[in-house]
Design an enzyme around this catalytic site. Structure first.
Site, short mmCIF file in Angstrom:
data_model
loop_
_atom_site.label_atom_id
_atom_site.label_comp_id
_atom_site.label_asym_id
_atom_site.label_seq_id
_atom_site.Cartn_x
_atom_site.Cartn_y
_atom_site.Cartn_z
N ASN A 44 0.84 -1.20 0.00
CA ASN A 44 0.00 0.00 0.00
C ASN A 44 0.87 1.25 0.00
O ASN A 44 1.92 1.30 0.65
CB ASN A 44 -1.00 -0.01 1.17
CG ASN A 44 -0.38 -0.21 2.52
OD1 ASN A 44 0.62 -0.90 2.67
ND2 ASN A 44 -0.97 0.38 3.54
N SER A 49 -3.30 13.32 0.49
CA SER A 49 -4.63 13.41 -0.11
C SER A 49 -5.14 11.97 -0.16
O SER A 49 -4.85 11.21 -1.11
CB SER A 49 -4.54 14.01 -1.52
OG SER A 49 -5.81 14.03 -2.11
N TYR A 50 -5.84 11.54 0.88
CA TYR A 50 -6.15 10.12 1.10
C TYR A 50 -6.68 9.37 -0.12
O TYR A 50 -6.36 8.23 -0.34
CB TYR A 50 -7.15 9.96 2.24
CG TYR A 50 -6.65 10.39 3.61
CD1 TYR A 50 -5.30 10.66 3.83
CD2 TYR A 50 -7.53 10.51 4.67
CE1 TYR A 50 -4.85 11.06 5.07
CE2 TYR A 50 -7.08 10.91 5.93
CZ TYR A 50 -5.74 11.18 6.12
OH TYR A 50 -5.29 11.57 7.35
N GLU A 57 -2.97 -4.64 -3.33
CA GLU A 57 -3.42 -5.53 -4.41
C GLU A 57 -3.32 -4.84 -5.76
O GLU A 57 -2.82 -5.43 -6.74
CB GLU A 57 -4.88 -5.97 -4.16
CG GLU A 57 -5.08 -6.72 -2.88
CD GLU A 57 -5.48 -5.82 -1.70
OE1 GLU A 57 -4.92 -4.70 -1.57
OE2 GLU A 57 -6.35 -6.23 -0.92
N CYS A 91 -10.44 -3.05 -5.13
CA CYS A 91 -9.48 -4.10 -5.50
C CYS A 91 -10.20 -5.37 -5.96
O CYS A 91 -9.75 -6.04 -6.89
CB CYS A 91 -8.56 -4.42 -4.33
SG CYS A 91 -7.35 -3.11 -4.03
ZN ZN Z 1 -8.04 -2.14 -2.09
#
Ligand code: ZN
Length: 128
Positions: A44, A49-50, A57, A91
């Site tokens: 990840n 900026s979320y 994945e 995902c």
């Molecule tokens: Zn995801």
């Protein structure tokens, strides 16, 4: 469990240490297995900026696609949680595009569970 899946879990577990997750502090790793037996990893990558963050994945899928691969058999997902972390909705949709029967292996470091992609996302969106 087949030997290749054990290796996949190990690769997912190893790569989660590279996670860039200063906001959630949640480290996730994934390892994607192609039909030819190649493995591509991802982790990840968060952002201030979320909404720009990308999951492990989709990171692995991007790595594999960038290398010219498009046939996927399975993906393993590892985290530091005691509970099993399954892919988020985005995902699931991205994974299922390539193989609705893909095995999705989730590990909590002690045990693992295996799902089919189309088991986790029923009546998914498809154009082809
Ligand atoms: Zn995801």
């Amino acid at each position: 469990m087949q030997k290749k899946y054990v290796e996949l879990i190990k690769r997912a577990t190893d790569v989660k240490q590279n996670s860039y997750s200063p906001y959630s502090k949640i480290k996730i790793g994934s390892a994607l297995l192609t039909n030819e037996g190649n493995i591509y990893v991802g982790t990840n990558v968060e952002n201030a900026s979320y909404g720009l963050s990308i999951c492990a994945e989709r990171s692995a899928i991007s790595n594999a696609i960038s290398a010219g691969e498009k046939s996927f058999k399975a993906i393993a997902i590892a985290s530091d949680f005691d509970k099993f972390i399954t892919p988020c909705g985005a995902c699931r949709q991205v994974l299922i595009e390539f193989n609705p029967e893909m095995d999705i292996i989730v590990s909590n470091g002690k045990e693992c569970k295996i799902f089919k992609a189309n088991e986790l996302l029923k009546d998914y969106f498809v154009l082809k």
